[in-house]
Structures are given as structure tokens and as C-alpha cells.
Design a protein around this motif. Sequence first.
Motif, short mmCIF file in Angstrom:
data_model
loop_
_atom_site.label_atom_id
_atom_site.label_comp_id
_atom_site.label_asym_id
_atom_site.label_seq_id
_atom_site.Cartn_x
_atom_site.Cartn_y
_atom_site.Cartn_z
N ARG A 49 23.77 -43.49 -5.78
CA ARG A 49 22.93 -44.70 -5.84
C ARG A 49 21.53 -44.41 -5.25
O ARG A 49 20.51 -44.84 -5.78
N ALA A 50 21.54 -43.65 -4.14
CA ALA A 50 20.25 -43.31 -3.52
C ALA A 50 19.41 -42.46 -4.49
O ALA A 50 18.20 -42.67 -4.62
N VAL A 51 20.08 -41.53 -5.18
CA VAL A 51 19.37 -40.67 -6.15
C VAL A 51 18.79 -41.54 -7.28
O VAL A 51 17.65 -41.39 -7.70
N TYR A 52 19.61 -42.50 -7.73
CA TYR A 52 19.15 -43.41 -8.80
C TYR A 52 17.95 -44.23 -8.32
O TYR A 52 16.92 -44.32 -9.00
N ASP A 53 18.09 -44.81 -7.14
CA ASP A 53 16.99 -45.65 -6.61
C ASP A 53 15.72 -44.83 -6.40
O ASP A 53 14.62 -45.34 -6.51
N GLY A 54 15.92 -43.54 -6.07
CA GLY A 54 14.76 -42.67 -5.88
C GLY A 54 14.11 -42.25 -7.20
O GLY A 54 13.05 -41.65 -7.21
N GLY A 55 14.79 -42.55 -8.33
CA GLY A 55 14.23 -42.21 -9.65
C GLY A 55 14.58 -40.81 -10.12
O GLY A 55 13.95 -40.27 -11.03
N TYR A 56 15.63 -40.22 -9.52
CA TYR A 56 15.99 -38.84 -9.89
C TYR A 56 17.36 -38.73 -10.58
O TYR A 56 17.83 -37.62 -10.82
N ALA A 57 17.99 -39.85 -10.88
CA ALA A 57 19.30 -39.76 -11.55
C ALA A 57 19.08 -39.57 -13.04
O ALA A 57 18.16 -40.16 -13.62
N GLY A 58 19.91 -38.75 -13.66
CA GLY A 58 19.81 -38.56 -15.12
C GLY A 58 18.40 -38.15 -15.51
O GLY A 58 17.78 -38.79 -16.36
N ILE A 59 17.92 -37.07 -14.91
CA ILE A 59 16.52 -36.68 -15.13
C ILE A 59 16.21 -36.50 -16.62
O ILE A 59 15.15 -36.91 -17.09
N THR A 60 17.16 -35.95 -17.38
CA THR A 60 16.87 -35.69 -18.81
C THR A 60 17.24 -36.88 -19.71
O THR A 60 17.01 -36.84 -20.91
N PHE A 61 17.82 -37.93 -19.13
CA PHE A 61 18.20 -39.09 -19.95
C PHE A 61 16.98 -40.00 -20.18
O PHE A 61 16.14 -40.13 -19.30
N PRO A 62 16.92 -40.66 -21.35
CA PRO A 62 15.78 -41.55 -21.62
C PRO A 62 15.68 -42.68 -20.60
O PRO A 62 16.71 -43.14 -20.09
N LYS A 63 14.45 -43.12 -20.34
CA LYS A 63 14.25 -44.22 -19.39
C LYS A 63 14.98 -45.48 -19.84
O LYS A 63 15.51 -46.23 -19.02
#
Length: 403
Positions: A49-63
Motif C-alpha cells: 500500500r505504501a508503494v502504491y501511495d508513493g506512486g511506484y506500484a505497477g511501474i509498467t502498468f498503465p495509469k
Amino acid sequence: MDFNDTPEEAAFRTEVRAWLAANAPAHVIPQGVALDDTEEVQRGRAWQRAVYDGGYAGITFPKALGGRGGSVIEAVVFSEEEAQYHLPKGPYIGIGLGMAIAAIAKHGTEEQRQKFIEPTLKGELTWCQLFSEPSAGSDLANLRTKAVKEGDDWIVNGQKVWSSWAHRSDWGILIVRTDPSVPKHKGLTFFVVDMKSPGIEIRPIRQISGASDFNETFLTDVRIPDSNRIGDVGGGWGVCMTVLMGERLGSGSHKAQVSPLLDYAASTPGMNGGTALDSGSIRAALAQAMAEEQGAKYLEARLRTMVSRGENPGALAGMIKMSYASRLQKTSGLAMELRGLDAIAPSIDDTLTRSIQYDYIWSTVMRIAGGADEVLKNQIAERVLGMPGEIRMDKDVPFEALK
Ligand SMILES: Cc1cc2nc3c(=O)[nH]c(=O)nc-3n(C[C@H](O)[C@H](O)[C@H](O)COP(=O)(O)OP(=O)(O)OC[C@H]3O[C@@H](n4cnc5c(N)ncnc54)[C@H](O)[C@@H]3O)c2cc1C
């Protein structure tokens, strides 16, 4: 290729390092500390969750699907930097990110993408992999768990084994036989299954470490709606191949194993005074390990470059996994040797030796999990080196006609 970061990659690495320095330490699990599995999964979800909130989850997945819309190289930079910390990132998170949503993104419907991808990136959904069976491991296409269509549902019966963390997973990726009248690779279909479905029974398998990370999973008249089918009926083998390439590239990702060992040797007393680093044989073993680690690093860079160009490394991905498993076995074996007799029975507060011992025991399973060495070597021989294939008598025979 140039192994140095481009100015953009260097800027991204600096940004990631700063973010990790500010956020990761609160989530780190000290080396050698084994958590209760409920707590570990909670901490794994919290870190994701922290990675997601930081904007780094699923780096290659579309926004649009909750990802970052970034490049494969950015994903590599993030995972290299993240690997500097000992974070809760077990299979319950890794299977979701590396396999389940990778398969759904490539083969799923828009509705399935919306339903599963972002919640997984947020750490809200944990996943297990229900592939292996008692007589279907290396030869996965030999599986017998079957699904029969009834109205809009499929009724599934059979047994899976070695299902890592199934007991703490919300969803499973599942491959089953839907048509026994065609050759074994052609009659398989891929599903996602809610692990709370009636008819799923999970029995833990106890390991040498005392933990029970994996399970036998029995499926009795489990109903799966057709809307949970990923890809075409009979097209499950192709979906599996997407998943397994992700598993092999992911399970070998580069991690410096030798430099901590250099520090360890330098702080271990030697036989004749001085430190273990003064010994010629230890130095030679460390130099060999260092050379192998560098080779693996460049091989991995080559494969990641292929992926970033949209090319499929195919059987080459198995080399990353094989190299990682054999290097881990050698480096952890060397660390055990340095530790001497204490390595066999470390005291309860000696967390460093306990973690070395754990790595050593664990290294043997890495030669089997995700494809055994012998089988990966066969694939490389046949598909990369073009050597003659194994004789396969069952290739064109309907599955139901096999003895
Ligand atoms: C730690 C761990 C976690 C796992 N987690 C999961 C999971 O979450 N989900 C899941 O579905 N599975 C999981 N597995 C299962 C894993 O995928 C299988 O163990 C693996 O594919 C090997 O299959 P097997 O154990 O049936 O061995 P077998 O296929 O029976 O192989 C036994 C031996 O025979 C050799 N062999 C087999 N075929 C050939 C051949 N053609 N040529 C030469 N040698 C051959 C193998 O290399 C091996 O040494 C996990 C396994 C481990 C160890």
C-alpha cells in the motif's frame, strides 16, 4: 548496451532512493526474524500500500489501471533499490504482481482488468498459484484437475499441491483440464478463483524450518463463474506461459549476495590469526562468486532490455532463475563454512547466523521451485541452442488416451 544510468534513469534512481530512505525503514523485517504468517501478510499488504501511495506500484502498468505508466528499466531501478531493504514481499504479494495481474493485463477482459489490477497493486488482494499437482510438476500439462461447464459456471474437481501461501490468499490463479479429448497442452483453461469459495479445502504442509508456507489444496465441486475465466477455453497453456516467464525473470532478479559476504569474511577470525579473508581458498571462492554474480547481472540486463523492446526472452528467462539458485546455494554454503560449527545450531539471539542458515536451507528449494534445473536446462538446450528435443510420445495423443 550502456550499463550506466542515462541522466533520466539516474534522476529516477535518486528520487526512488530518497523515497525508500523515508518510507522503507518502518516496514523492514530484521534479518533472521520469522514473523507469524498472519502478521507477515499484514505487513506485506501495508508495504505494498505504501508503494502504491508513493506512486511506484505497477511501474509498467498503465495509469488508467492504477499503475505508473513507466518503463521496464524504471521498474528494474525500483526493484534494485528496494532490494537494499529486507521488506515483507512474500509470494502472497509477488504472485499477484508478477503473475496474476500480468496474466489478466495480457489475456483478461476490460472488466477483469478493472476488478483485479488496481486492488492488487494496492495490496488489498493477495494471491496464490494453483498449478502443480501430485503428478504434474515439471510436466505441468499432465494435470488432472478438471472443470466441466454447467450453465454460466464451471464445476471444478481435483487436487493441487505446493500452493505457497494459499492459506493466506484471497484469490488463486488456477489451471485445469476442460477437454480431455485433445492432446494434453490443448485442453487446458485458466481461471481466477476466490479462495473463500465453498469446496476449497487447504491443508498445510509442514517444512523442515517448522513453518508451513505451502499447502495441498483440494477442490470439490467448486463453482467458478465463466466471468472468472482468463483467456479462451482451451487456451490456458498460453496464459500459463505468460505467467511462468514472469516467475522465472522475477525469481532471479539481481541482488548483491557477495559484498555482504566480503564484510562477513573480513569480520570472521581466521585459522592462523587475522581474518578469514586472509585465506587463499576463501579469497578464490569469493572471487569466483563475484565473477558469477557480475555475469548474472549483465545477463539479466540483456533480458530486461529484450523485454523493454517488446521481445520475449522465452527459455532464456530460465537462465536467470537457474543462475540465481546456484549462486545462492554457493554463497550461503560459503557463509555456513565461514561460520563453522556454530552454523549448525546458532543461538536464539544470533540473528545473522540464523538468517545465513535459513538462506542455505532455502537455496535448495530454489533449484526446484518455478521449474527444476534439469527441466530448464532441457528447454535452453532445445529452444536456445537448437539441440535435438527429448522424445515426447504423448505430444499428439488425446489426453484421455494416455496411460
Ligand atoms: C518452495 C516451493 C514453492 C512452490 N510453490 C508453488 C506454488 O505456489 N504453486 C504451484 O503450483 N507450485 C509450486 N511449487 C511447485 C513447483 O513448481 C514444482 O515443485 C516444480 O515444478 C517441480 O515439480 P515436481 O516437484 O513435481 O518435481 P518432478 O517434476 O517430479 O521432478 C522431480 C525430479 O525429476 C527431474 N525431471 C523431471 N522431468 C525431467 C525431464 N524431462 N528431464 C530431466 N529431469 C527431469 C526434475 O528436474 C526433478 O529433479 C513450489 C515448489 C517449491 C519447492
